[in-house]
Design an enzyme around this catalytic site. Structure first.
Site, PDB file in Angstrom:
ATOM      1  N   ALA A  38       0.835  -1.204   0.000  1.00  0.00           N
ATOM      2  CA  ALA A  38       0.000   0.000   0.000  1.00  0.00           C
ATOM      3  C   ALA A  38       0.871   1.256   0.000  1.00  0.00           C
ATOM      4  CB  ALA A  38      -0.919  -0.008   1.216  1.00  0.00           C
ATOM      5  N   LYS A 119      21.531 -23.436 -15.357  1.00  0.00           N
ATOM      6  CA  LYS A 119      21.057 -23.192 -16.728  1.00  0.00           C
ATOM      7  C   LYS A 119      19.569 -22.895 -16.608  1.00  0.00           C
ATOM      8  CE  LYS A 119      20.932 -25.077 -21.397  1.00  0.00           C
ATOM      9  NZ  LYS A 119      19.927 -24.118 -21.751  1.00  0.00           N
TER      10      LYS A 119
HETATM   11  S1  IVH Z   1      25.704 -18.120 -21.204  1.00  0.00           S
HETATM   12  C1  IVH Z   1      28.177 -17.102 -24.908  1.00  0.00           C
HETATM   13  N1  IVH Z   1      24.536 -18.812 -18.972  1.00  0.00           N
HETATM   14  O1  IVH Z   1      20.933 -21.479 -22.588  1.00  0.00           O
HETATM   15  C2  IVH Z   1      27.487 -17.619 -23.696  1.00  0.00           C
HETATM   16  N2  IVH Z   1      23.349 -19.156 -20.997  1.00  0.00           N
HETATM   17  O2  IVH Z   1      21.287 -23.593 -24.528  1.00  0.00           O
HETATM   18  C3  IVH Z   1      26.089 -17.241 -23.674  1.00  0.00           C
HETATM   19  N3  IVH Z   1      21.089 -20.095 -20.668  1.00  0.00           N
HETATM   20  O3  IVH Z   1      21.308 -19.347 -25.361  1.00  0.00           O
HETATM   21  C4  IVH Z   1      25.187 -18.065 -22.856  1.00  0.00           C
HETATM   22  N4  IVH Z   1      21.184 -20.205 -18.482  1.00  0.00           N
HETATM   23  O4  IVH Z   1      19.639 -18.702 -23.470  1.00  0.00           O
HETATM   24  C5  IVH Z   1      24.427 -18.755 -20.314  1.00  0.00           C
HETATM   25  N5  IVH Z   1      23.628 -19.346 -16.909  1.00  0.00           N
HETATM   26  C6  IVH Z   1      23.520 -19.280 -18.237  1.00  0.00           C
HETATM   27  C7  IVH Z   1      22.364 -19.702 -18.905  1.00  0.00           C
HETATM   28  C8  IVH Z   1      22.307 -19.635 -20.300  1.00  0.00           C
HETATM   29  C9  IVH Z   1      20.441 -20.427 -19.554  1.00  0.00           C
HETATM   30  C10 IVH Z   1      20.523 -20.265 -22.022  1.00  0.00           C
HETATM   31  C11 IVH Z   1      20.858 -19.193 -23.004  1.00  0.00           C
HETATM   32  C12 IVH Z   1      21.568 -19.918 -24.123  1.00  0.00           C
HETATM   33  C13 IVH Z   1      21.005 -21.302 -23.987  1.00  0.00           C
HETATM   34  C14 IVH Z   1      21.871 -22.334 -24.648  1.00  0.00           C
END
Ligand code: IVH
Length: 674
Positions: A38, A119
């Site tokens: 609020a 990830k």
């Molecule tokens: S780093 C050049 N870190 O997973 C490095 N990606 O399967 C760039 N993703 O395209 C990526 N968690 O969308 C990175 N902790 C994380 C991540 C991550 C999820 C995704 C991201 C990437 C995809 C690849």
């Protein structure tokens, strides 16, 4: 014309923005609010008021512009400064060891320092900041070009619209930079969304990833805003380069800049420690508030990253370890029906118990009748099931039809309360519409108490759970009969808080009919419909007595909504509930709208885009005060379309049909305001 703002106004605006930014950070990034909702709302209302009075002081990074602008026609494509690459996958620890060997070979080092992090299973987004201000949000797209979704990402509260200069200075960074990360939805927000979708008869989403991705890639930012999304940052670039010696420094800098970044990353010395991290999180990941589908491992030193470089698709210095999909085959022994918290009937497969990734599974959701038909599943079939992050696994496909297979049919009566089941031809859901059905009790009460419904502060999930479980509360009318001793005896309650809650409950009797209409939880009746109904029917009794045809006469109420309202009141238990509410003193009658003139009588208005001097709601109220009508869509019956900045497709429709188009100042003239 607004007068030039005095210096103290400007100062007040800036201070309010600073405070609002800080509290958004406490709430949405740290999950540690310092003030009540609020108090936050009051500050925001004050800022909106000041900005409305001094439009020249509006800025695109003000906390008021999180939701702004009308739906757009399509997305612009934008080229990424540096391609957004994907990651190579490793599906086993052996594959990780093999990758480590290549990294060591490529760098000539014996042991490598890695960063292991979650990830995130969402949609990757690149955020571009210029001069500390968020200027663009772009999806990954094909990696080279993505879609400009700026108005949508601006609605995500954990994304800073501006990063403060002192924080940048402290991190020794310049004010133009790019942050990459993942847009996510928590499991809780996902479940709440699906319950809401169930209530309004909308699309049910399969998992948080899909609903998050869908919410970012819609043309109407108000939809994104309503989805409660989060953003986790994991990559920082300046001019397409990493401005840190180590990735761990980037993760720390992101937090300093008030981005939400996971705290669960770990510096690992050598691949063995990485494997231990993956094992550790395999067990723990189910308990996280959001879903992760693996671990991303990155070489910590930027110099080694640069040495290793990239393949055409992915960096050589990073890899994604994917947790194995948890799939198994088993036999469907029976199909039962579960009545959800909103009354929707969900068919559930009873399975021959089977181990899937260390958990015994004996039930699996089948979502709805459409899904059963799509899968072609019958009782007796052998099916493949998958347990992803969610608690209840789902059926992927029939692998072998059973010899004596039996088709499933929806029951005619609710298995919980016996009321007749309603099903609208052509719609997916079958539901029990008895507002007091035990299966729906808690949800109906929570909805009734909600902020936009009867606004009973303090009546949250924990309290409702206890009241219902102890048998103290059977329906919303029962709230008004609660005794202080009963409430004070609950967990997390004391004399004082019980008193406060009872006062809140008593105060809710004074709410408007519009709120009560919405609070009843009638399918497809949202806040706006609640309001429109209150303008036509002056009490609940009148509404309950209305015929389908009469209901269809209400502006914006179509045959589906009308049928749902009629259906709700055809249920004897619901009629009983209205009587009980009235007896308890909840019997509002429609407030008479202030009538100023009838100069707009017989005229229908549609608004599109953002107005400069008032909100669309305020403008709409003005039309009604002068006898005019509002509509949500442009048709031959529309007399005027009032157009603000960034109008949506209604503007084009108006041009196409030759409807009179007014700008805000012409609208004001029509009302003699000028
Ligand atoms: S780093 C050049 N870190 O997973 C490095 N990606 O399967 C760039 N993703 O395209 C990526 N968690 O969308 C990175 N902790 C994380 C991540 C991550 C999820 C995704 C991201 C990437 C995809 C690849």
């Amino acid at each position: 014309m607004a007068k030039a703002a005095p210096a103290n106004r400007k100062k007040e605006i800036e201070e309010l923005r600073e405070r609002l930014r800080y509290h958004e950070y406490r709430y949405y990034v740290l999950d540690e609010p310092e003030i009540s909702d609020a108090a936050y709302d009051r500050m925001m209302a004050r800022l909106k008021e000041l900005e409305a009075a001094h439009p020249e002081l509006r800025t695109p990074d003000s906390p008021t512009v999180r939701v702004g602008g009308a739906p757009r026609e399509g997305f612009q494509t934008v080229r990424h400064a540096r391609p957004v690459l994907s990651l190579d996958n490793a599906f086993s620890y052996d594959a990780l060891r093999e990758w480590d060997r290549r990294v060591r070979e490529g760098s000539g080092k014996e042991k490598i320092e890695y960063i292991a992090e979650h990830k995130f299973d969402g949609l990757s987004i690149s955020l571009q900041y210029e001069d500390g201000q968020l200027v663009r949000g772009v999806t990954r797209g094909d990696g080279t070009t993505g879609e400009d979704v700026t108005p949508n990402v601006k609605t995500i509260r954990s994304i800073p619209l501006r990063v403060d200069a002192p924080a940048l200075k402290k991190a020794k960074l310049q004010a133009d930079f790019e942050v990459r990360g993942e847009v996510m939805m928590t499991r809780k927000a996902f479940e709440a969304l699906n319950r809401q979708q169930e209530r309004i008869g909308g699309k049910i989403f399969v998992n948080p990833r899909n609903s998050a991705a869908g919410a970012v890639r819609v043309l109407d930012p108000t939809i994104t805003a309503s989805r409660k999304l989060d953003f986790f940052a994991y990559y920082f670039l300046v001019d397409g380069n990493v401005p840190f010696a180590k990735h761990s420094e980037a993760l720390e800098a992101l937090k300093q800049l008030r981005f939400r970044a996971s705290d669960d990353w770990k510096l690992c010395n050598g691949i063995q420690e990485v494997i231990a991290y993956c094992e550790n999180w395999d067990d723990k990941r189910e308990k996280l508030p959001y879903e992760i589908d693996g671990v991303v491992i990155k070489v910590n030193a930027t110099s080694i990253q640069n040495e290793l470089g990239y393949t055409a698709k992915a960096p050589r210095w990073a890899i994604a370890f994917k947790y194995p999909a948890r799939r198994e085959t088993t036999v469907v022994k029976d199909i039962l029906v579960n009545v959800g918290r909103t009354g929707a009937l969900t068919p559930v497969a009873v399975l021959e118990p089977v181990q899937v990734g260390g958990v015994t599974v004996s039930r699996s959701t089948l979502h709805n009748m459409d899904e059963i038909e799509r899968l072609g599943v019958q009782i007796g079939d052998t099916v493949l099931i998958e347990r992803a992050g969610e608690v209840i696994p789902h059926v992927l496909k029939v692998v072998k039809p059973g010899k004596d297979r039996k088709p499933f049919h929806m029951p005619k009566n609710c298995p919980e309360c016996g009321s007749a089941i309603h099903h609208v031809e052509g719609e997916v859901a079958y539901r029990c519409v008895n507002a007091a059905c035990p299966a729906k009790r808690k949800e109906s009460i929570l909805h009734y108490a909600g902020r936009h419904a009867m606004d009973i502060d303090g009546l949250g999930e924990k309290i409702v759970d206890q009241l219902v479980d102890k048998g103290l509360l059977k329906d919303v009318a029962g709230l008004y009969a609660l005794k202080k001793e009963q409430v004070a005896a609950l967990e997390h309650m004391a004399e004082k808080s019980a008193q406060n809650l009872l006062e809140e409950i008593a105060a809710s009797k004074k709410n408007s009919l519009a709120r009560l209409n919405y609070a009843l939880g009638i399918q497809l009746v949202g806040e706006r419909t609640g309001q429109l109904l209150a303008e036509q029917f002056s009490s609940l009794e009148e509404l309950a007595a209305a015929k389908q045809e009469e209901l269809e006469q209400v502006p914006e109420v179509g045959p589906k909504v009308a049928a749902s309202i009629a259906e709700f009141f055809s249920e004897p238990a619901n009629r009983q509930l209205i009587k009980k509410l009235a007896k308890a003193g909840v019997h509002p009658t429609a407030e008479k709208r202030e009538v100023k003139s009838d100069k707009l009588a017989g005229k229908t208005f549609v608004f599109t885009g953002t107005l400069a001097n008032r909100t669309r709601e305020e403008a709409g109220a003005m039309v009604q005060q002068h006898g005019g009508k509002l509509s949500g869509s442009v048709s031959n019956k529309t007399n005027y379309v009032v157009v603000g900045t960034d109008p949506g497709s209604k503007y084009d429709k108006a041009k196409e049909l030759g409807v009179t188009i007014l700008n805000e100042s012409e609208f004001e003239k029509l009302l003699d305001l000028k």
